[in-house]
Design a protein around this motif. Structure first.
Motif, PDB file in Angstrom:
ATOM      1  N   GLU A 720       2.771   2.105   1.414  1.00  0.00           N
ATOM      2  CA  GLU A 720       2.077   1.991   0.131  1.00  0.00           C
ATOM      3  C   GLU A 720       2.888   2.587  -1.016  1.00  0.00           C
ATOM      4  OE1 GLU A 720      -0.398   0.151  -0.192  1.00  0.00           O
ATOM      5  OE2 GLU A 720      -1.255   0.008   1.818  1.00  0.00           O
ATOM      6  N   ASP A 858      -6.168   8.654  -9.116  1.00  0.00           N
ATOM      7  CA  ASP A 858      -6.333   8.083  -7.780  1.00  0.00           C
ATOM      8  C   ASP A 858      -5.797   9.073  -6.750  1.00  0.00           C
ATOM      9  OD1 ASP A 858      -6.827   6.291  -5.712  1.00  0.00           O
ATOM     10  OD2 ASP A 858      -4.981   5.139  -6.046  1.00  0.00           O
ATOM     11  N   ARG A 863     -11.711   6.392  -4.249  1.00  0.00           N
ATOM     12  CA  ARG A 863     -12.600   5.296  -4.633  1.00  0.00           C
ATOM     13  C   ARG A 863     -13.846   5.256  -3.745  1.00  0.00           C
ATOM     14  NH1 ARG A 863     -16.007   2.649  -5.404  1.00  0.00           N
ATOM     15  NH2 ARG A 863     -16.273   0.524  -6.173  1.00  0.00           N
TER      16      ARG A 863
ATOM     17  N   ALA B  26      -2.609  -4.916   1.224  1.00  0.00           N
ATOM     18  CA  ALA B  26      -2.032  -3.922   0.329  1.00  0.00           C
ATOM     19  C   ALA B  26      -3.136  -3.086  -0.305  1.00  0.00           C
ATOM     20  CB  ALA B  26      -1.211  -4.609  -0.752  1.00  0.00           C
ATOM     21  N   ARG B  27      -2.874  -1.804  -0.452  1.00  0.00           N
ATOM     22  CA  ARG B  27      -3.833  -0.942  -1.136  1.00  0.00           C
ATOM     23  C   ARG B  27      -3.874  -1.354  -2.605  1.00  0.00           C
ATOM     24  NH1 ARG B  27      -4.336   4.236  -3.559  1.00  0.00           N
ATOM     25  NH2 ARG B  27      -6.177   5.339  -2.769  1.00  0.00           N
ATOM     26  N   ALA B  29      -3.833  -1.601  -6.477  1.00  0.00           N
ATOM     27  CA  ALA B  29      -3.096  -0.740  -7.405  1.00  0.00           C
ATOM     28  C   ALA B  29      -4.049   0.172  -8.174  1.00  0.00           C
ATOM     29  CB  ALA B  29      -2.286  -1.596  -8.370  1.00  0.00           C
ATOM     30  N   PRO B  31      -7.721   1.237  -7.565  1.00  0.00           N
ATOM     31  CA  PRO B  31      -8.976   1.177  -6.798  1.00  0.00           C
ATOM     32  C   PRO B  31     -10.203   1.358  -7.673  1.00  0.00           C
ATOM     33  CG  PRO B  31      -7.373   2.550  -5.664  1.00  0.00           C
ATOM     34  CD  PRO B  31      -6.802   2.228  -7.011  1.00  0.00           C
TER      35      PRO B  31
END
Lengths: 969, 88, 416
Positions: A720, A858, A863, B26-27, B29, B31
């Motif tokens: 990631e 983040d 989230r 994919a995580r 960008a 959230p």
């Protein structure tokens, strides 16, 4: 009893000469307590047959007396229990595979009181009321009787042998091997394939389940191969292979399972055939062979003919009779009836005839039989009746005659052949495709493996030895599957061991069980310990015939590993005791052992739970250890904590994304407690992180969580956030971590530390410094998991014990274990991930909102914290609990309710996560997760225990030194 | 035991690796910009196909690298492996 | 024909020739009120309760192979209800209560045998977790009791409670109502009961598509035996659920893993109950036939191959031999795999889907067999009334969006 009166005391059925046994030596053994003799090379079955003993077992359901059916691993009747003494007992061995040795002690199974007179055979008298699946249709009234009455009776009647009750003292080993060619089966086709593969070069492994390599050639005296007698050719070929440096020959070694990418599991029997195994020899060995190519030369199994009472002792497969005669020098009887649908039985007739066995009748189901085999038999003066089916047999413990309609032919053995079924087990396990050629299922060629010889449907020796000149053998042409024409289905056995008859199969079909898988499961055909090797095709043919369809439409049951049963110990190998799951030991483990520590298992770690002094009971030990830390100082081995070195220009940014709190602002030389969430927002791990340099962090994790955390970090870093310049290294094993906690901690450390100013102002709480201790480089953390002034000393692991001993020499340190550590941290309300949390707990649930950096856009898990259910008011929150009676210690895991008077089922609002007696406080304390717990401060809740209801008061989850004044000593 | 071709080390037996689930998820960008449903889709929803499956493995007892792999979930045959972050 | 000792006797006198088919094998009709996709235990139970309790008899069960050929016929038959969370305990105990009368209800002996399920604790952490279960179960009215090692051994004599093993036993949680049943009989008993009440059971009929109208609602399915219409379709397909739901454009939070099991050769009664160990990672019982029935966790990677790797079976037998060293000389007779559909929280999904008329019952993971009657019962109610049965209500697909997970994996067993 009659059977005993008839038993031969000498080897009356042994031929005068011939066979592959060593007649120069005699071996004595016992079967059911009676003495027998045999020769090296005999199986238990052949040696008993040499004495005229056919009766070797009892069937599963009806306890029918049974003789040996086959000569190999497909045997379904002659199952025996072998007792080598000292707990070395093995049930359910096939007498055809047990090699005799001096002193072998075998006994029959599934009979009471004796093999010849078995009370269990009464079930046979009831057989008309006990059809396939009878137990599904009854034993339902009254309901409670199933568990109490019916099931125990059924279970007692079922089962075959008796499981050993003592721990197995034997050893088992594993080996891994790679080869270019693995050949499964050392019959003629397999030997030829191994020769060819060896000639090309590359490593070859040739394995065979039998004690002697050679397969069908061992029972075939007439073959001539390339001008040599079969036995001579075989001896030459095996000798060539044995001399070849790249060839490994593995007799007594069964290929049992096929796994992806040509990995084949082999089970080698190393010592079971020896009277006195070598002390260093394992009993069995598991081979895991990775083969470039596999040649399957697994042979074929002869099919019995399905006719009424086809199971009496003395009735056996014609090919088996031939093996007993030619390989073991044993006549199966004196007066034989041969019934067949295949030419191979003619070879049997000829050999028996030559050996002096009276051939009372030969009946071939086929109306039209021609060719060299039948001509040879007729030329020998024997009468062959064609188009004739056997319709029954007589006798009890030994067959006395064969029935052909109304005609009775006296005999003491009936030898049958329904033709040969290729062994598709390994091909099918390899997920090879299978086709039906009208008579047999055959393997389809596929990459990486091939079937050769009779398992590929090439039954004659000529075809199995391409490029070689073969003569002298009778090709096994013809065959039949199903109930023989004109015979009744009753007592016509298809699966001998499980007592499944043709009638059972017809019943299943009538009741709507049409897939062969359903028929198999309803009738249990093919589910015995032989897994249907001799019975499956007959069963398929009977069902197909009944349904008026072709065999392939009924289906073929899946071939599952193992090919033949494999010892649990062989698969488990050396994984026992300490090697089952190797212990991880902290650097100071031996010291703790020497001080009489009690250990607990934490993951694979052994951790010192407490250090009892002589004469102390547990609570005294804990009280003493706790008091020492609170009043002087204690020393604790924290080395099992996971440690990860996070290095690189973007290390702080990386931690910022992985942990809930903020890291960019953490100064060099400072520490912070870090909270890590899963992406789903639940607490996953925690630990103190110290900033060693701008670009270097010393991260600690929980003891159990270290590998998971490192994997989690690597995952995000590599996939990631690959743009971050960060490198991760596990350093758990590299550091010994010694916690010194207590008001005197600084004083005790000071004389040993160089290069670090320990003064509070220079080295405040939550700092880390590098220097030396006892002359050894250290990363010294000033942290506390006890609420006292505390340090955690990290030194290279090998120096741990020396530093520990040096500190102990101060005389003021009390070693404490994990239990005291738990009590001390609970007094301070510090959570333990995995105890206060269970994968469903958020930071807010723990009251750790402050750990979440609101400023961060983040981080992993952020989230998820906004999902509706994470925000509801009644989430379970961490609180403290106090009992009215200070000596009442709640049970960890106990549930909490609001209304003690409600009936069961009660509404539970939480549970006790941690609970201890606190010697420091003089009362018990507990931590708990309770619905909306923070809004319940001061209220009374209840813990219902089986014997009483315990009232508890909800309090803040910090019991000791709420202001934190003691951190500074 | 499968033989898995690690893109960095070559073919190795399966017990050197750890499976790591479906690939190419994919995580997001940002959230915070996602609806709960979209976030749940990222977290939990999986293709779970019967047949070709793009998945992740980590050569945990080797180079330690995560990589992608296309495997047939019926035959377990591996079609190819390729580095993380590259297209199937 | 009613199954009883009497009919068995009279049939015995008549040569067992009068038994009828246990279920009909009709051709599929053009349309049904409800189609159940999947002829395993859960699907057949659903159809049975639709017909038997809810008067919905115009029902078809479509099975791509043979009834009970999936996980129903491949599992280790363990039944228990000692789950931690209220929602789980409710549905699994609903099932146990149905198990207790199932043979009589179906007139088919499913051999439910409450011989006790014992879960071994080896560590302090195990004790904390199991006691939490014991207390929660007790207050939910579900039997589960804590045993000392000595009490555990008294209940299960082969248990080695010595201290000289890698992970000594420190206690156990015992559910006496837990036990085993005969897996095939469950499928056959429900099939017979459903068929008798008018349900069409159609084997060798693979669903190839799910049809929807312009409004998106289900109108039927296409199959290898033609199109079949229905306003309500219930997918009960375990490991194949994702594949079927994809036909209706629904993505599922599921992954399908191989789950292996193995049996030994049969021996005389030697093992009285079910024993499970999560720390050592295996479980074992003995079947009525005498085979030791052994299992553990799933294989590591998703697969539909219905086989498993040797090293997984190896690890399982390592554990069994470590716990029961007297069984080291026993022999593995058969080793096989099933395909289990696993959800992120290890709890099932039962109920509506985003597609009107399409219902799903899946995600039972490694523990579905024990739930069979309860699962079918609440799913039947959910389909018939078009609203979740109260026991099924928490097990929605929406919980993965709201975060209201029912995470049994968190606190409980890997092995079921």
């Amino acid at each position: 009893m009659k059977w005993f009166g008839r038993r031969e005391t000498h080897q009356s059925a042994r031929t005068a000469e011939g066979g592959r046994i060593d007649r120069s030596r005699t071996v004595r053994f016992t079967f059911d307590g009676a003495q027998f003799t045999g020769h090296p090379g005999d199986s238990l079955a052949s040696a008993l047959l040499a004495h005229g003993v056919h009766l070797m077992g009892r069937s599963f359901k009806y306890h029918r007396p049974r003789g040996v059916l086959a000569a190999g691993s497909e045997e379904s009747n002659a199952l025996v229990h072998v007792d080598r003494g000292g707990g070395r007992e093995t049930p359910n061995l096939r007498a055809t595979q047990v090699e005799i040795y001096e002193g072998l002690n075998a006994r029959s199974q599934n009979r009471h009181p004796s093999l010849a007179f078995d009370l269990g055979s009464a079930a046979g008298l009831m057989s008309r009321f006990l059809p396939a699946g009878f137990y599904y249709k009854t034993f339902m009234w009254p309901a409670s009787f199933w568990r109490r009455v019916y099931e125990p009776a059924i279970r007692a009647a079922a089962g075959l042998g008796v499981a050993p009750m003592d721990a197995d003292p034997d050893r088992y080993l594993r080996r891994y091997a790679h080869c270019e060619t693995l050949v499964i089966g050392a019959g003629p086709a397999g030997v030829a394939a191994a020769l060819d593969a060896a000639a090309v070069g590359g490593r070859v492994i040739l394995c065979d389940e039998q004690a002697e390599l050679g397969g069908s050639l061992l029972s075939e005296p007439h073959a001539v191969i390339d001008g040599l007698a079969g036995a001579e050719w075989l001896a030459g070929a095996l000798s060539d292979l044995a001399r070849h440096p790249n060839v490994t020959l593995l007799p007594r070694c069964t290929a049992f399972g096929w796994y992806p990418d040509n990995m084949v599991g082999l089970a080698e029997r190393v010592t079971d055939h020896l009277a006195t195994p070598g002390v260093h020899q394992p009993r069995e060995r598991l081979w895991q062979v990775r083969a470039g190519a596999v040649v399957i030369a697994a042979g074929a199994h002869e099919r019995p003919l399905v006719f009424p009472d086809n199971d009496r002792p003395g009735i056996m497969l014609a090919g088996a009779a031939r093996a007993y005669l030619n390989r073991y020098g044993v006549r199966p009887g004196q007066r034989a009836v041969i019934v067949t649908a295949c030419d191979s039985a003619y070879a049997c007739a000829l050999d028996l005839h030559r050996a002096g066995v009276m051939i009372a009748a030969i009946a071939d189901i086929r109306a039209d039989v021609t060719g060299p085999a039948v001509e040879a038999v007729r030329a020998a003066g024997l009468l062959v009746r064609t188009g004739v089916s056997i319709t029954g047999s007589t006798g009890h413990l030994r067959v006395t005659g064969a029935l052909f309609g109304t005609e009775w032919v006296a005999c003491d053995t009936i030898l049958m052949s329904g033709g040969w079924t290729p062994s598709l087990h390994m091909h099918s396990q390899s997920r090879g495709k299978i086709r039906f050629d009208g008579a047999n299922f055959l393997p389809e060629a596929m990459a990486g493996q091939q079937s050769v010889g009779s398992c590929a449907g090439v039954f004659d020796l000529t075809g199995s030895l391409p490029g070689r000149v073969v003569s002298g053998v009778i090709a096994p042409r013809g065959g039949f599957a199903g109930l023989v024409p004109g015979a009744k289905a009753k007592r016509a056995f298809v699966d001998f061991q499980n007592d499944v008859t043709a009638k059972d199969l017809l019943l299943a079909t009538r009741e709507g069980f049409r897939s062969i898988e359903h028929v198999k499961r309803y009738t249990t055909t093919g589910m015995a310990t032989d897994q249907g090797k001799t019975s499956n095709l007959n069963a398929l043919a009977i069902v197909a015939d009944q349904l008026g369809t072709a065999i392939p439409h009924v289906g073929l049951t899946t071939f599952r590993p193992p090919y033949t049963p494999v010892t649990f110990g062989t698969i488990a190998g050396t994984s026992r005791g300490a090697l089952f799951d190797p212990e991880r030991r902290a650097p100071m483990h031996d010291w703790a052992v020497s001080r009489g520590a009690v250990f607990e298992d934490v993951g694979t770690w052994k951790r010192a739970h407490c250090f009892p002094a002589p004469g102390e009971v547990m609570h005294e030990t804990l009280a003493r250890e706790c008091r020492a830390v609170r009043t002087e100082a204690g020393i604790f081995d924290a080395s099992t904590l996971g440690k990860i070195e996070v290095v690189g220009p973007d290390a702080a940014e990386f931690l910022n994304r992985l942990y809930t709190n903020a890291w960019l602002t953490l100064g060099v030389g400072r520490c912070r407690y870090g909270l890590m969430l899963s992406e789903a927002g639940f607490v996953m791990d925690d630990g103190v992180v110290g900033r060693i340099a701008e670009d270097r962090f010393h991260v600690t994790t929980t003891t159990g969580g270290a590998p998971r955390v490192l994997n989690h970090m690597e995952d995000y870093l590599q996939t990631e956030f690959p743009e971050l310049r960060v490198w991760l290294t596990s350093t758990t094993e590299q550091w010994a971590t010694i916690a010194v906690q207590g008001p005197r901690a600084r004083d005790i450390l000071a004389p040993h530390v160089t290069g670090i100013d320990l003064a509070h102002a220079a080295f405040p709480h939550m700092s880390v410094r590098e220097g030396r201790i006892c002359g050894v480089p250290t990363r010294l953390f000033r942290v506390s998991f006890t609420g006292e002034l505390g340090f955690e000393i990290n030194v290279p692991a090998d120096y741990g014990p020396a530093v520990w001993r040096a500190l102990m020499a101060s005389g003021h340190l009390t070693p404490y274990g994990t239990e005291t550590m738990h009590v001390l941290r609970a007094e301070k309300g510090f959570v333990i991930v995995g105890q206060e949390t269970d994968g469903t707990v958020t930071p807010d649930d723990l009251g750790l909102c402050r750990m979440i950096a609101r400023s961060k856009r983040d981080f992993v898990g952020k989230r998820s914290l906004r999902r509706p259910d994470m925000l509801v008011a009644n989430r379970k929150q961490l609180v403290g609990l106090l009992t009215d009676d200070p000596s009442t210690v709640l049970e960890e895991g106990a549930q909490i309710v609001e209304d003690p008077g409600q009936p069961v089922p009660m509404r539970m609002i939480g549970h006790v996560t941690s609970s201890y007696p606190s010697a420091t406080l003089g009362h018990s304390i507990a931590l708990a997760l309770v619905e909306a717990g923070r809004s319940r401060m001061g209220t009374v809740l209840h813990v219902p225990m089986p014997e009483r209801m315990i009232a508890v008061r909800v309090v803040e989850p910090v019991f000791y030194d709420k202001a934190g004044a003691r951190l500074d000593g | 035991m499968l033989i898995i071709p690690c893109p960095y080390c070559g073919a190795r037996p399966e017990n050197e690796f750890r499976y790591a689930g479906e690939a190419h998820i994919a995580r997001p960008a940002d959230p915070e910009a996602l609806s709960d449903a979209a976030w749940a889709d990222f977290l939990y929803m999986r293709t779970n196909p019967k047949g070709r499956h793009a998945e992740r493995w980590r050569h945990v007892h080797g180079c330690g690298r995560f990589f992608n792999c296309v495997r047939d979930t019926v035959t377990d045959r591996i079609e190819r492996t390729y580095p993380a972050g590259t297209a199937p | 024909m009613k199954f009883s000792l009497r009919t068995l006797f009279t049939q015995g006198l008549a040569g067992q020739s009068g038994w009828p088919e246990q279920w009909r094998s009709p051709e599929p009709r053009a349309a049904y009120d409800v189609i159940i996709v999947g002829g395993g235990g859960h699907g057949l139970a659903t159809a049975y309760y639709l017909a038997a309790e809810l008067g919905v008899r115009n029902v078809a069960v479509l099975e791509k192979g043979w009834l009970g050929g999936g996980n129903t016929g491949r599992n280790t038959t363990i039944i228990r209800s000692n789950y931690l969370w209220d929602e789980s305990a409710a549905i699994y105990d609903h099932a146990v209560k149905l198990w207790e009368g199932l043979a009589q209800e179906l007139n088919y002996n499913v051999m439910y045998s409450p011989r006790g399920v014992m879960m071994l604790a080896h560590t302090i952490h195990d004790q904390q977790v199991f006691k939490r279960h014991v207390h929660a179960n007790r207050l939910n009215g579900i039997d589960n009791e804590w045993l000392t090692p000595e009490q555990a051994q008294a209940f299960c004599p082969p248990l080695n409670i010595g201290k000289n093993v890698r992970y000594p036993i420190t206690g156990a949680a015992l559910q006496r109502r837990g036990g085993t049943a005969r897996h095939d009989a469950v499928a056959w008993g429900y099939a017979r009961g459903a068929s008798t009440r008018g349900v069409d059971i159609i084997q060798n009929c693979e669903v190839t598509g799910i049809e929807r109208n312009v409004a998106g609602a289900v109108t039927g399915v296409t199959t290898t035996r033609g199109r079949i219409g229905a306003q309500k379709v219930g997918v009960v397909a375990a490991g194949h659920t994702s594949v079927l739901m994809a036909m209706a454009g629904v993505r599922m939070p599921l992954e399908s893993f191989p789950l292996q099991a193995l049996v030994s050769e049969p021996v005389k009664p030697v093992f009285p109950c079910v024993v499970m160990s999560n720390t050592i990672h295996a479980y074992i019982s003995q079947s009525d036939k005498g085979e030791l029935v052994i299992g553990a966790g799933t294989d590591a990677y998703t697969s539909y191959s219905q086989t498993g790797a040797l090293h997984i079976a190896e690890h399982t037998l390592d554990a069994i031999c470590e716990m029961f060293p007297m069984f080291r000389r026993m022999r593995m007779l058969r080793n096989w795999g099933g395909i289990v559909d696993v959800t992120p929280d290890r709890s099932p999904i039962i109920g509506h889907t985003p597609v009107p008329g399409l219902f799903v019952n899946c995600g039972w993971g490694t523990g579905g067999f024990k739930a069979t009657p309860g699962s079918g019962h609440v799913f039947a109610h959910t389909i018939a009334h078009d609203r979740p049965h109260p026991i099924a209500a928490p097990f929605t697909l929406e919980r993965f969006t709201t975060g209201r997970l029912i995470d049994e994996a968190a606190a409980a067993a890997v092995a079921h």
